[in-house]
Motif scaffolding. Structure first.
Motif: not given
Length: 446
Positions: A59-60, A92-94, A268-270
């Motif tokens: 996923x990352x 968006x992630x940033x 975290x975010x991604x």
């Protein structure tokens, strides 16, 4: 390899990758796997908490994606990078990593319409306010807009579609005096034409679907961290990055230093949102990057030739291309874009909407579609497509008239492109010539 030891043209082929140790493959392999085996208990724990390098979950983390990210970070002069499923996902992630409900973000008002829609619609719904300000507004206007909750300043190197080049160094100063990072979307310029980090940018974003790939075959995005913003100096503003966790876990700054933000973004975010770029797309992106400088030289040369030709056509009332000597952003483009002003040429047809319809419908070689950065030249009437959801007043406020047409200039023969444009412009002119009455036709014939 040391990025300082080689020229850009060499690094775009070699940076960030190593010879495959298992089989000696020259190309970076495509690791099509959902997960990766751990060597031990400690190895699994370390990969998850970021203290041990290596892929934890696709996923990352993916070795193919990681190699491409290292190359893009090298070309931009950054410390590290993360690939995402699209350029919009990168933005968006940033913002999600920096802001929460009630927070405030500043942005220049001339931006790609998709970004403006993201800010107004999705971020507005989440309670994050994005305030748009003209890039060249006086310092006191910018200073008055800064709040304790302001988390970033966002801009584009060459705003799409109007090409109004921004003063990156000035915006970096404004952001840093306010205590927050400057984020620059460098999609249209690419790292070959401009490197925003050299002018003070802290984070650089690309839609890798465009010129970095070049072939128009895959979507993708990237966030590149310069590793220079002092998060620890702004603990109150960025507690998720600079303050210890609720269970006493040391902060991301304490654990990862200059890579604190990028590590937070990845782990975290991604991880939470999961906009993963498939390794197949990363592999194809890597092939595009290897010829970036060669393609951009041709893109820029073709774009300048078309822009110079268009500004002398009677059917065209204005051409927005900062590579033209008479353009109001020409001097700034010479400073920030010495190798060329990009490959987007936007122009306005004198005949308005009817001329635009005739122009678009008469194109044969040039593709009628929305996209940028393809080897093929693309044309779109922005007012009825990208900006079609806006009111007429909103479109005009963005400089989009009924006669606005955007070209993404490709790599075809200039002579062939000019023939196609000439035929379409002739059709546009004819579509707006008033029909003669019978008496007028008889008089003309006499």
């Amino acid at each position: 390899m040391s990025s300082s030891s080689y020229d850009f043209d060499t690094r775009q082929i070699h940076a960030g990758t190593n010879l495959d140790s298992d089989h000696g493959a020259r190309l970076t392999p495509m690791y099509q796997s959902a997960g990766f085996v751990f060597d031990s208990f400690a190895d699994g724990q370390g990969r998850f908490d970021g203290t041990i390098p290596g892929a934890a979950y696709a996923r990352t983390d993916n070795p193919t994606n990681a190699a491409v990210a290292r190359r893009l970070a090298d070309l931009e002069g950054g410390a590290a990078a993360l690939l995402t499923a699209s350029g919009t996902a990168a933005i968006a992630l940033t913002f999600n990593a920096l802001a929460v409900s009630g927070d405030h973000i500043l942005a220049t008002d001339s931006l790609y319409e998709g970004s403006r829609t993201l800010f107004a619609r999705s971020f507005g719904r989440q309670g994050v306010e994005v305030e748009l300000i003209p890039a060249d507004a006086p310092d006191e206007v910018w200073a008055a807009a800064i709040r304790p909750t302001t988390k970033a300043l966002f801009t584009e190197t060459i705003p799409n579609p109007k090409n109004d080049v921004v003063d990156l160094a000035r915006l970096a100063r404004i952001a840093h005096e306010g205590g927050f990072p400057l984020i620059v979307d460098n999609t249209v310029a690419t790292p070959y034409l401009a490197r925003p980090i050299e002018h003070g940018a802290d984070l650089v974003i690309h839609s890798t679907s465009k010129w970095l790939s070049g072939h128009g075959a895959v979507l993708g995005g990237v966030v590149i961290d310069a590793g220079t913003f002092d998060w620890s100096a702004h603990t109150d503003r960025f507690p998720n990055i600079a303050s210890p966790g609720p269970t006493g876990v040391p902060s991301f700054v304490e654990r990862f230093g200059p890579l604190a933000f990028l590590t937070y973004l990845r782990s975290v975010t991604a991880l939470d949102y999961g906009p993963t770029l498939p390794p197949t797309s990363a592999f194809m992106l890597l092939q595009g990057i290897e010829t970036l400088s060669l393609r951009m030289d041709r893109h820029v040369a073709n774009a300048l030739a078309l822009a110079q030709w268009l500004e002398h056509r009677d059917e065209v009332t204005a051409v927005d291309y900062p590579g033209l000597v008479g353009n109001e952003y020409y001097a700034r483009a010479q400073k920030y874009l010495p190798k060329g002003a990009g490959a987007v040429v936007t122009f306005e047809l004198a005949g308005g909407l009817e001329a635009s319809k005739a122009f678009i419908d008469s194109l044969e070689l040039i593709s009628k579609m929305t996209h940028l950065g393809d080897v093929r030249t693309l044309a779109i009437h922005t007012g009825s497509t990208i900006h079609g959801h806006l009111t007429e007043e909103e479109r005009l406020s963005r400089g989009i008239t009924p006669g606005t047409v955007r070209l993404s200039v490709g790599l075809e023969s200039v002579r062939d492109l000019l023939r196609d444009l000439e035929r379409a412009l002739d059709a546009a002119g004819a579509a707006t010539v008033p029909a003669l009455s019978d008496a007028e036709r008889e008089h003309a014939a006499a």
